[in-house]
Scaffold this motif. Structure first.
Motif, PDB file in Angstrom:
ATOM      1  N   THR A 170       1.667 -12.825   3.488  1.00 53.78           N
ATOM      2  CA  THR A 170       1.250 -14.115   4.027  1.00 53.78           C
ATOM      3  C   THR A 170       1.998 -14.495   5.299  1.00 53.78           C
ATOM      4  OG1 THR A 170       0.811 -14.759   1.733  1.00 53.78           O
ATOM      5  CG2 THR A 170       0.813 -16.522   3.399  1.00 53.78           C
ATOM      6  N   HIS A 171       3.321 -14.346   5.277  1.00 56.51           N
ATOM      7  CA  HIS A 171       4.135 -14.736   6.426  1.00 56.51           C
ATOM      8  C   HIS A 171       4.534 -13.548   7.299  1.00 56.51           C
ATOM      9  CE1 HIS A 171       4.379 -18.808   4.820  1.00 56.51           C
ATOM     10  NE2 HIS A 171       4.577 -18.244   3.636  1.00 56.51           N
ATOM     11  N   GLY A 172       4.204 -12.342   6.827  1.00 62.84           N
ATOM     12  CA  GLY A 172       4.359 -11.162   7.662  1.00 62.84           C
ATOM     13  C   GLY A 172       5.605 -10.336   7.477  1.00 62.84           C
ATOM     14  N   SER A 173       6.618 -10.866   6.819  1.00 59.10           N
ATOM     15  CA  SER A 173       7.884 -10.126   6.764  1.00 59.10           C
ATOM     16  C   SER A 173       8.431  -9.940   5.352  1.00 59.10           C
ATOM     17  CB  SER A 173       8.940 -10.847   7.618  1.00 59.10           C
ATOM     18  OG  SER A 173       9.142 -12.170   7.152  1.00 59.10           O
ATOM     19  N   GLN A 174       7.605 -10.172   4.348  1.00 56.67           N
ATOM     20  CA  GLN A 174       8.091 -10.091   2.975  1.00 56.67           C
ATOM     21  C   GLN A 174       7.873  -8.711   2.381  1.00 56.67           C
ATOM     22  OE1 GLN A 174       9.857 -12.321   1.032  1.00 56.67           O
ATOM     23  NE2 GLN A 174       9.992 -10.562  -0.350  1.00 56.67           N
ATOM     24  N   VAL A 175       8.931  -8.117   1.865  1.00 57.10           N
ATOM     25  CA  VAL A 175       8.845  -6.867   1.120  1.00 57.10           C
ATOM     26  C   VAL A 175       8.404  -7.174  -0.311  1.00 57.10           C
ATOM     27  CG1 VAL A 175      10.241  -5.017   0.095  1.00 57.10           C
ATOM     28  CG2 VAL A 175      10.509  -5.612   2.517  1.00 57.10           C
ATOM     29  N   VAL A 176       7.501  -6.344  -0.837  1.00 55.17           N
ATOM     30  CA  VAL A 176       6.999  -6.527  -2.198  1.00 55.17           C
ATOM     31  C   VAL A 176       7.221  -5.237  -2.985  1.00 55.17           C
ATOM     32  CG1 VAL A 176       5.014  -7.093  -3.638  1.00 55.17           C
ATOM     33  CG2 VAL A 176       5.264  -8.168  -1.376  1.00 55.17           C
ATOM     34  N   ASP A 177       8.182  -5.257  -3.895  1.00 53.84           N
ATOM     35  CA  ASP A 177       8.378  -4.118  -4.796  1.00 53.84           C
ATOM     36  C   ASP A 177       7.175  -4.055  -5.729  1.00 53.84           C
ATOM     37  OD1 ASP A 177      10.941  -4.447  -3.623  1.00 53.84           O
ATOM     38  OD2 ASP A 177      11.881  -3.504  -5.361  1.00 53.84           O
ATOM     39  N   THR A 178       6.585  -2.861  -5.858  1.00 59.89           N
ATOM     40  CA  THR A 178       5.324  -2.717  -6.575  1.00 59.89           C
ATOM     41  C   THR A 178       5.418  -1.572  -7.584  1.00 59.89           C
ATOM     42  OG1 THR A 178       4.145  -3.492  -4.604  1.00 59.89           O
ATOM     43  CG2 THR A 178       2.844  -2.345  -6.273  1.00 59.89           C
ATOM     44  N   TRP A 179       5.011  -1.872  -8.805  1.00 60.82           N
ATOM     45  CA  TRP A 179       4.967  -0.876  -9.879  1.00 60.82           C
ATOM     46  C   TRP A 179       3.581  -0.850 -10.492  1.00 60.82           C
ATOM     47  CZ3 TRP A 179       8.871  -4.489  -9.373  1.00 60.82           C
ATOM     48  CH2 TRP A 179      10.200  -4.013  -9.227  1.00 60.82           C
TER      49      TRP A 179
ATOM     50  N   PHE B 176       3.745   5.935 -15.567  1.00 62.71           N
ATOM     51  CA  PHE B 176       3.821   4.923 -14.512  1.00 62.71           C
ATOM     52  C   PHE B 176       3.780   5.575 -13.134  1.00 62.71           C
ATOM     53  CE2 PHE B 176       7.994   5.853 -16.421  1.00 62.71           C
ATOM     54  CZ  PHE B 176       8.628   6.500 -15.352  1.00 62.71           C
ATOM     55  N   LEU B 177       3.454   4.787 -12.150  1.00 60.82           N
ATOM     56  CA  LEU B 177       3.493   5.218 -10.756  1.00 60.82           C
ATOM     57  C   LEU B 177       4.895   5.728 -10.442  1.00 60.82           C
ATOM     58  CD1 LEU B 177       2.209   5.308  -7.887  1.00 60.82           C
ATOM     59  CD2 LEU B 177       2.935   2.923  -7.623  1.00 60.82           C
ATOM     60  N   SER B 178       4.967   6.957  -9.919  1.00 61.57           N
ATOM     61  CA  SER B 178       6.265   7.620  -9.723  1.00 61.57           C
ATOM     62  C   SER B 178       6.430   8.059  -8.281  1.00 61.57           C
ATOM     63  CB  SER B 178       6.372   8.829 -10.653  1.00 61.57           C
ATOM     64  OG  SER B 178       7.490   9.635 -10.304  1.00 61.57           O
ATOM     65  N   MET B 179       7.478   7.592  -7.637  1.00 57.91           N
ATOM     66  CA  MET B 179       7.706   7.961  -6.246  1.00 57.91           C
ATOM     67  C   MET B 179       8.032   9.451  -6.068  1.00 57.91           C
ATOM     68  SD  MET B 179       6.931   5.262  -4.644  1.00 57.91           S
ATOM     69  CE  MET B 179       5.780   5.014  -6.007  1.00 57.91           C
ATOM     70  N   PRO B 180       8.895  10.080  -6.879  1.00 53.06           N
ATOM     71  CA  PRO B 180       9.133  11.520  -6.700  1.00 53.06           C
ATOM     72  C   PRO B 180       7.870  12.352  -6.854  1.00 53.06           C
ATOM     73  CG  PRO B 180      10.863  10.562  -8.057  1.00 53.06           C
ATOM     74  CD  PRO B 180       9.805   9.510  -7.908  1.00 53.06           C
ATOM     75  N   HIS B 181       7.025  12.015  -7.832  1.00 56.89           N
ATOM     76  CA  HIS B 181       5.773  12.750  -8.023  1.00 56.89           C
ATOM     77  C   HIS B 181       4.805  12.461  -6.875  1.00 56.89           C
ATOM     78  CE1 HIS B 181       7.621  12.673 -12.007  1.00 56.89           C
ATOM     79  NE2 HIS B 181       6.956  13.784 -12.254  1.00 56.89           N
ATOM     80  N   LEU B 182       4.854  11.232  -6.369  1.00 50.60           N
ATOM     81  CA  LEU B 182       4.022  10.863  -5.219  1.00 50.60           C
ATOM     82  C   LEU B 182       4.392  11.692  -3.995  1.00 50.60           C
ATOM     83  CD1 LEU B 182       1.991   8.820  -3.920  1.00 50.60           C
ATOM     84  CD2 LEU B 182       3.961   7.376  -3.447  1.00 50.60           C
ATOM     85  N   HIS B 183       5.693  11.893  -3.757  1.00 49.83           N
ATOM     86  CA  HIS B 183       6.125  12.687  -2.603  1.00 49.83           C
ATOM     87  C   HIS B 183       5.522  14.091  -2.645  1.00 49.83           C
ATOM     88  CE1 HIS B 183       9.987  10.029  -2.437  1.00 49.83           C
ATOM     89  NE2 HIS B 183       8.951   9.436  -1.866  1.00 49.83           N
ATOM     90  N   ALA B 184       5.485  14.659  -3.835  1.00 48.44           N
ATOM     91  CA  ALA B 184       4.972  16.027  -3.961  1.00 48.44           C
ATOM     92  C   ALA B 184       3.491  16.101  -3.623  1.00 48.44           C
ATOM     93  CB  ALA B 184       5.218  16.546  -5.379  1.00 48.44           C
ATOM     94  N   THR B 185       2.716  15.114  -4.091  1.00 50.76           N
ATOM     95  CA  THR B 185       1.273  15.167  -3.845  1.00 50.76           C
ATOM     96  C   THR B 185       0.921  14.732  -2.427  1.00 50.76           C
ATOM     97  OG1 THR B 185       1.026  12.959  -4.836  1.00 50.76           O
ATOM     98  CG2 THR B 185       0.684  14.857  -6.268  1.00 50.76           C
ATOM     99  N   LEU B 186       1.697  13.816  -1.844  1.00 51.52           N
ATOM    100  CA  LEU B 186       1.450  13.389  -0.466  1.00 51.52           C
ATOM    101  C   LEU B 186       1.944  14.415   0.550  1.00 51.52           C
ATOM    102  CD1 LEU B 186       2.455   9.586  -0.374  1.00 51.52           C
ATOM    103  CD2 LEU B 186       0.153  10.537  -0.216  1.00 51.52           C
TER     104      LEU B 186
ATOM    105  N   ASN C 105       4.031   9.745 -13.196  1.00 51.46           N
ATOM    106  CA  ASN C 105       5.007  10.745 -13.612  1.00 51.46           C
ATOM    107  C   ASN C 105       4.377  11.863 -14.445  1.00 51.46           C
ATOM    108  OD1 ASN C 105       4.692   8.545 -15.511  1.00 51.46           O
ATOM    109  ND2 ASN C 105       6.374   9.396 -16.708  1.00 51.46           N
ATOM    110  N   ARG C 106       3.098  11.722 -14.774  1.00 52.73           N
ATOM    111  CA  ARG C 106       2.353  12.819 -15.416  1.00 52.73           C
ATOM    112  C   ARG C 106       1.325  13.409 -14.447  1.00 52.73           C
ATOM    113  NH1 ARG C 106       1.922   9.677 -21.242  1.00 52.73           N
ATOM    114  NH2 ARG C 106       4.171   9.718 -21.631  1.00 52.73           N
ATOM    115  N   ARG C 107       1.534  13.107 -13.170  1.00 54.78           N
ATOM    116  CA  ARG C 107       0.777  13.691 -12.056  1.00 54.78           C
ATOM    117  C   ARG C 107      -0.720  13.376 -12.115  1.00 54.78           C
ATOM    118  NH1 ARG C 107       4.633  16.760  -9.425  1.00 54.78           N
ATOM    119  NH2 ARG C 107       6.329  17.500 -10.760  1.00 54.78           N
ATOM    120  N   ARG C 108      -1.033  12.160 -12.576  1.00 55.96           N
ATOM    121  CA  ARG C 108      -2.416  11.688 -12.557  1.00 55.96           C
ATOM    122  C   ARG C 108      -2.540  10.546 -11.550  1.00 55.96           C
ATOM    123  NH1 ARG C 108      -5.030  10.035 -18.008  1.00 55.96           N
ATOM    124  NH2 ARG C 108      -3.168   8.718 -18.256  1.00 55.96           N
TER     125      ARG C 108
END
Length: 200
Positions: A29-38, A48-58, A72-75
């Motif tokens: 809304t204001h342009g500078s807010q970080v939003v941690d997202t799970w 759950f959404l997994s950053m290490p597994h995301l790195h591998a697929t991206l 974390n189960r690569r889906r």
């Protein structure tokens, strides 16, 4: 705000249930807010959404429009369908917690994304035994050629938004990061609210 638009208050979190095929639009809304997202599978909080597994697929560290985000189960659990910002979202840094603020010199309790995650889940009758590394929307963490990181201001602008479409029934948690000791929420170090809307 338009009908259907809801708020995540500054320094707080919200949990949102999405059915497969539904989408969540999150507005900076204001342009500078970080939003941690799970994101968690609705019937199995151990997936759950997994950053290490995301790195591998991206094959990288920045989410790309049109590419799925994996568990974390690569889906695939979410698809980054739209992003009006410059696209710098952090996938490296852990959620802030009381220990992080203690290291920064805070002697009293400080609101934090870890507690926001668990409070938001509890508010809808859920719990997670872990705090997964979040997708930090709009958090700008430049990584140098030497591998060192910097804590920079977001590159996003007021009204920038991302749209995340659910590939599976899931629960998404958004936390307006309460960080006010370093400028990840802008030079003013002032956390603000963001808005969101569930789309069909």
């Amino acid at each position: 705000m338009a009908d259907g638009v809801e708020v995540v208050p500054a320094r707080r979190g919200r949990a949102i249930r999405l059915g497969a095929g539904q989408a969540l639009r999150v507005v900076n809304t204001h342009g500078s807010q970080v939003v941690d997202t799970w994101a968690f599978i609705a019937h199995d909080m151990d997936e759950f959404l997994s950053m290490p597994h995301l790195h591998a697929t991206l094959g990288g560290i920045f989410p790309v429009v049109g590419q799925p985000l994996h568990t974390n189960r690569r889906r695939p659990i979410l698809l980054l369908e739209e992003d009006t910002s410059p696209g710098r979202h952090d996938t490296v840094i852990a959620a802030c917690d009381m220990h992080r603020y203690a290291l920064l010199g805070c002697r009293d309790y400080h609101d934090n994304c870890t507690d926001n995650l668990h409070a938001a889940l509890a508010a809808i009758g859920l719990r997670s035994a872990v705090t997964p590394a979040p997708l930090n929307l709009w958090m700008n963490i430049p990584i140098g050629a030497d591998g060192r990181i910097a804590w920079a201001e977001p590159l996003s602008r007021p009204g920038d938004h991302v749209t995340l479409r659910a590939a599976l029934d899931c629960v998404v948690v958004l936390s307006c990061c309460p960080q006010d000791m370093i400028p990840i929420n802008g030079a003013a170090c002032t956390p603000t609210e963001v808005h969101f809307e569930v789309l069909g």
